[in-house]
Design a protein around this motif. Sequence first.
Motif, PDB file in Angstrom:
ATOM      1  N   ASP A  72       0.855  -1.190   0.000  1.00 55.88           N
ATOM      2  CA  ASP A  72       0.000   0.000   0.000  1.00 55.88           C
ATOM      3  C   ASP A  72       0.892   1.242   0.000  1.00 55.88           C
ATOM      4  O   ASP A  72       1.374   1.671   1.061  1.00 55.88           O
ATOM      5  N   LEU A  73       1.109   1.817  -1.173  1.00 54.91           N
ATOM      6  CA  LEU A  73       2.013   2.954  -1.292  1.00 54.91           C
ATOM      7  C   LEU A  73       1.512   4.166  -0.520  1.00 54.91           C
ATOM      8  O   LEU A  73       2.297   4.847   0.159  1.00 54.91           O
ATOM      9  N   ALA A  74       0.204   4.439  -0.594  1.00 50.77           N
ATOM     10  CA  ALA A  74      -0.341   5.603   0.112  1.00 50.77           C
ATOM     11  C   ALA A  74      -0.143   5.468   1.621  1.00 50.77           C
ATOM     12  O   ALA A  74       0.230   6.431   2.302  1.00 50.77           O
ATOM     13  N   ALA A  75      -0.369   4.268   2.141  1.00 50.69           N
ATOM     14  CA  ALA A  75      -0.185   4.039   3.572  1.00 50.69           C
ATOM     15  C   ALA A  75       1.289   4.144   3.950  1.00 50.69           C
ATOM     16  O   ALA A  75       1.632   4.656   5.021  1.00 50.69           O
ATOM     17  N   LEU A  76       2.174   3.679   3.067  1.00 48.68           N
ATOM     18  CA  LEU A  76       3.611   3.760   3.337  1.00 48.68           C
ATOM     19  C   LEU A  76       4.073   5.205   3.390  1.00 48.68           C
ATOM     20  O   LEU A  76       4.807   5.606   4.304  1.00 48.68           O
ATOM     21  N   VAL A  77       3.635   5.998   2.431  1.00 48.68           N
ATOM     22  CA  VAL A  77       4.012   7.415   2.401  1.00 48.68           C
ATOM     23  C   VAL A  77       3.523   8.118   3.669  1.00 48.68           C
ATOM     24  O   VAL A  77       4.265   8.890   4.303  1.00 48.68           O
ATOM     25  N   ALA A  78       2.266   7.848   4.047  1.00 48.23           N
ATOM     26  CA  ALA A  78       1.710   8.483   5.250  1.00 48.23           C
ATOM     27  C   ALA A  78       2.468   8.051   6.504  1.00 48.23           C
ATOM     28  O   ALA A  78       2.732   8.869   7.398  1.00 48.23           O
ATOM     29  N   ALA A  79       2.845   6.770   6.579  1.00 47.43           N
ATOM     30  CA  ALA A  79       3.543   6.260   7.763  1.00 47.43           C
ATOM     31  C   ALA A  79       4.943   6.853   7.867  1.00 47.43           C
ATOM     32  O   ALA A  79       5.384   7.220   8.963  1.00 47.43           O
ATOM     33  N   VAL A  80       5.645   6.957   6.743  1.00 44.45           N
ATOM     34  CA  VAL A  80       6.989   7.545   6.763  1.00 44.45           C
ATOM     35  C   VAL A  80       6.914   9.014   7.164  1.00 44.45           C
ATOM     36  O   VAL A  80       7.701   9.485   7.998  1.00 44.45           O
ATOM     37  N   ARG A  81       5.969   9.740   6.590  1.00 45.61           N
ATOM     38  CA  ARG A  81       5.832  11.163   6.916  1.00 45.61           C
ATOM     39  C   ARG A  81       5.490  11.352   8.393  1.00 45.61           C
ATOM     40  O   ARG A  81       6.067  12.201   9.081  1.00 45.61           O
ATOM     41  N   ARG A  82       4.565  10.535   8.889  1.00 43.02           N
ATOM     42  CA  ARG A  82       4.166  10.663  10.292  1.00 43.02           C
ATOM     43  C   ARG A  82       5.330  10.333  11.215  1.00 43.02           C
ATOM     44  O   ARG A  82       5.529  10.990  12.249  1.00 43.02           O
ATOM     45  N   HIS A  83       6.112   9.358  10.856  1.00 38.57           N
ATOM     46  CA  HIS A  83       7.244   8.961  11.693  1.00 38.57           C
ATOM     47  C   HIS A  83       8.272  10.083  11.812  1.00 38.57           C
ATOM     48  O   HIS A  83       8.782  10.360  12.909  1.00 38.57           O
ATOM     49  N   ILE A  84       8.556  10.756  10.729  1.00 41.41           N
ATOM     50  CA  ILE A  84       9.537  11.844  10.769  1.00 41.41           C
ATOM     51  C   ILE A  84       9.006  13.025  11.574  1.00 41.41           C
ATOM     52  O   ILE A  84       9.702  13.600  12.411  1.00 41.41           O
ATOM     53  N   VAL A  85       7.760  13.371  11.337  1.00 38.18           N
ATOM     54  CA  VAL A  85       7.171  14.562  11.967  1.00 38.18           C
ATOM     55  C   VAL A  85       6.943  14.370  13.458  1.00 38.18           C
ATOM     56  O   VAL A  85       7.164  15.285  14.256  1.00 38.18           O
ATOM     57  N   GLU A  86       6.566  13.156  13.869  1.00 37.68           N
ATOM     58  CA  GLU A  86       6.144  12.950  15.248  1.00 37.68           C
ATOM     59  C   GLU A  86       7.220  12.342  16.149  1.00 37.68           C
ATOM     60  O   GLU A  86       7.045  12.291  17.367  1.00 37.68           O
ATOM     61  N   SER A  87       8.316  11.888  15.592  1.00 35.12           N
ATOM     62  CA  SER A  87       9.330  11.234  16.421  1.00 35.12           C
ATOM     63  C   SER A  87      10.013  12.230  17.354  1.00 35.12           C
ATOM     64  O   SER A  87      10.540  13.253  16.918  1.00 35.12           O
ATOM     65  N   GLY A  88      10.006  11.908  18.652  1.00 38.72           N
ATOM     66  CA  GLY A  88      10.652  12.777  19.625  1.00 38.72           C
ATOM     67  C   GLY A  88      12.159  12.857  19.453  1.00 38.72           C
ATOM     68  O   GLY A  88      12.789  13.793  19.928  1.00 38.72           O
ATOM     69  N   ALA A  89      12.759  11.881  18.763  1.00 33.29           N
ATOM     70  CA  ALA A  89      14.208  11.885  18.565  1.00 33.29           C
ATOM     71  C   ALA A  89      14.647  12.946  17.570  1.00 33.29           C
ATOM     72  O   ALA A  89      15.833  13.274  17.498  1.00 33.29           O
ATOM     73  N   ASN A  90      13.706  13.485  16.813  1.00 31.18           N
ATOM     74  CA  ASN A  90      14.071  14.448  15.773  1.00 31.18           C
ATOM     75  C   ASN A  90      14.095  15.891  16.268  1.00 31.18           C
ATOM     76  O   ASN A  90      14.445  16.797  15.504  1.00 31.18           O
ATOM     77  N   TYR A  91      13.725  16.103  17.533  1.00 29.92           N
ATOM     78  CA  TYR A  91      13.687  17.458  18.069  1.00 29.92           C
ATOM     79  C   TYR A  91      14.635  17.583  19.251  1.00 29.92           C
ATOM     80  O   TYR A  91      14.718  16.663  20.079  1.00 29.92           O
ATOM     81  N   PRO A  92      15.338  18.684  19.381  1.00 34.11           N
ATOM     82  CA  PRO A  92      16.282  18.858  20.482  1.00 34.11           C
ATOM     83  C   PRO A  92      15.624  19.134  21.821  1.00 34.11           C
ATOM     84  O   PRO A  92      16.268  19.099  22.845  1.00 34.11           O
ATOM     85  N   THR A  93      14.331  19.430  21.828  1.00 34.57           N
ATOM     86  CA  THR A  93      13.615  19.653  23.082  1.00 34.57           C
ATOM     87  C   THR A  93      12.311  18.890  23.030  1.00 34.57           C
ATOM     88  O   THR A  93      11.851  18.460  21.977  1.00 34.57           O
ATOM     89  N   ARG A  94      11.682  18.756  24.165  1.00 36.44           N
ATOM     90  CA  ARG A  94      10.409  18.029  24.212  1.00 36.44           C
ATOM     91  C   ARG A  94       9.264  18.860  23.650  1.00 36.44           C
ATOM     92  O   ARG A  94       8.245  18.328  23.243  1.00 36.44           O
ATOM     93  N   ASP A  95       9.426  20.171  23.650  1.00 40.36           N
ATOM     94  CA  ASP A  95       8.361  21.058  23.179  1.00 40.36           C
ATOM     95  C   ASP A  95       8.427  21.145  21.659  1.00 40.36           C
ATOM     96  O   ASP A  95       9.299  21.782  21.094  1.00 40.36           O
ATOM     97  N   LEU A  96       7.478  20.500  20.995  1.00 41.72           N
ATOM     98  CA  LEU A  96       7.461  20.510  19.541  1.00 41.72           C
ATOM     99  C   LEU A  96       6.857  21.789  18.990  1.00 41.72           C
ATOM    100  O   LEU A  96       6.964  22.071  17.808  1.00 41.72           O
TER     101      LEU A  96
END
Length: 262
Positions: free
Chosen positions: A227-251
């Motif tokens: 499911d390409l649409a689901a894959l694209v959405a999952a990858v995008r959500r993972h990058i945007v929501e992952s706490g490891a990608n931000y230097p502080t907890r406050d997004l």
Amino acid sequence: MPDIYCSSGRRDLLCTFIGANLCAIVLASQALQKREAAMKVRKEQKRLLAAEIGAAILQGDYRPGEWLRQIDLEEAFAAKRFDVRSALTQLAASGMVTHVENRGYRVAQPDLNVVREILAIRTLLEVEAATQALPNIGPDELKKIKQAQQIFEDAVARGSKADQANTNAAFHDEIYRHAANQSLASLIVEIRNRARPGPIALWPSHAELQRSAAHHVEIVDAIESRDLAALVAAVRRHIVESGANYPTRDLGPVKKASAASD
């Protein structure tokens, strides 16, 4: 110069022979050499202490923005206050910590605007890489991706911060290496590390780690169902929501805006 003055008897005889003045000069020179050697050792100890504190910052013992109390560092590293202060001065000069007048030292924080811009770039690149990879992932490739997913989950449960960071990156790399454009996969690795103060990805809590693990499950499920649409959405959500990608907890507003755009 060899220490020929190892006994008082030999020293007295030699001093009588070459003269008291010259003997005094030689002895003073030896004392100076010993003092310089001691100073060199002390300086090397300070440099090592700065490296130890810096390593602790890189491995996540101190998060970006966290204040570094000298008394805590003295206890944690069994060091004297003067040496801790000297180490912090060195780390401030290197940019790893920042000094705030009348307040102290804190771990340096990456520029949030730069972090957000890089995450936007990552989203574009990783979505494209996943799109290119999907047609090239067969049963054998999927099996390896699932193994990488499980290894990360094991690291979440019982691994070190370094284990968690490395296995998380390995999971994504296992997917993106199937992209037709391998230069794209290499660029993703470079961009992924650009906004970090160190080489280790850090999650602010165990709950954030578990969130990342859940995102991995969504990505694998989308690949398995083709499911390409689901894959694209999952990858995008993972990058945007992952706490490891931000230097502080406050997004801040970025998380809300991204969630709305999904």
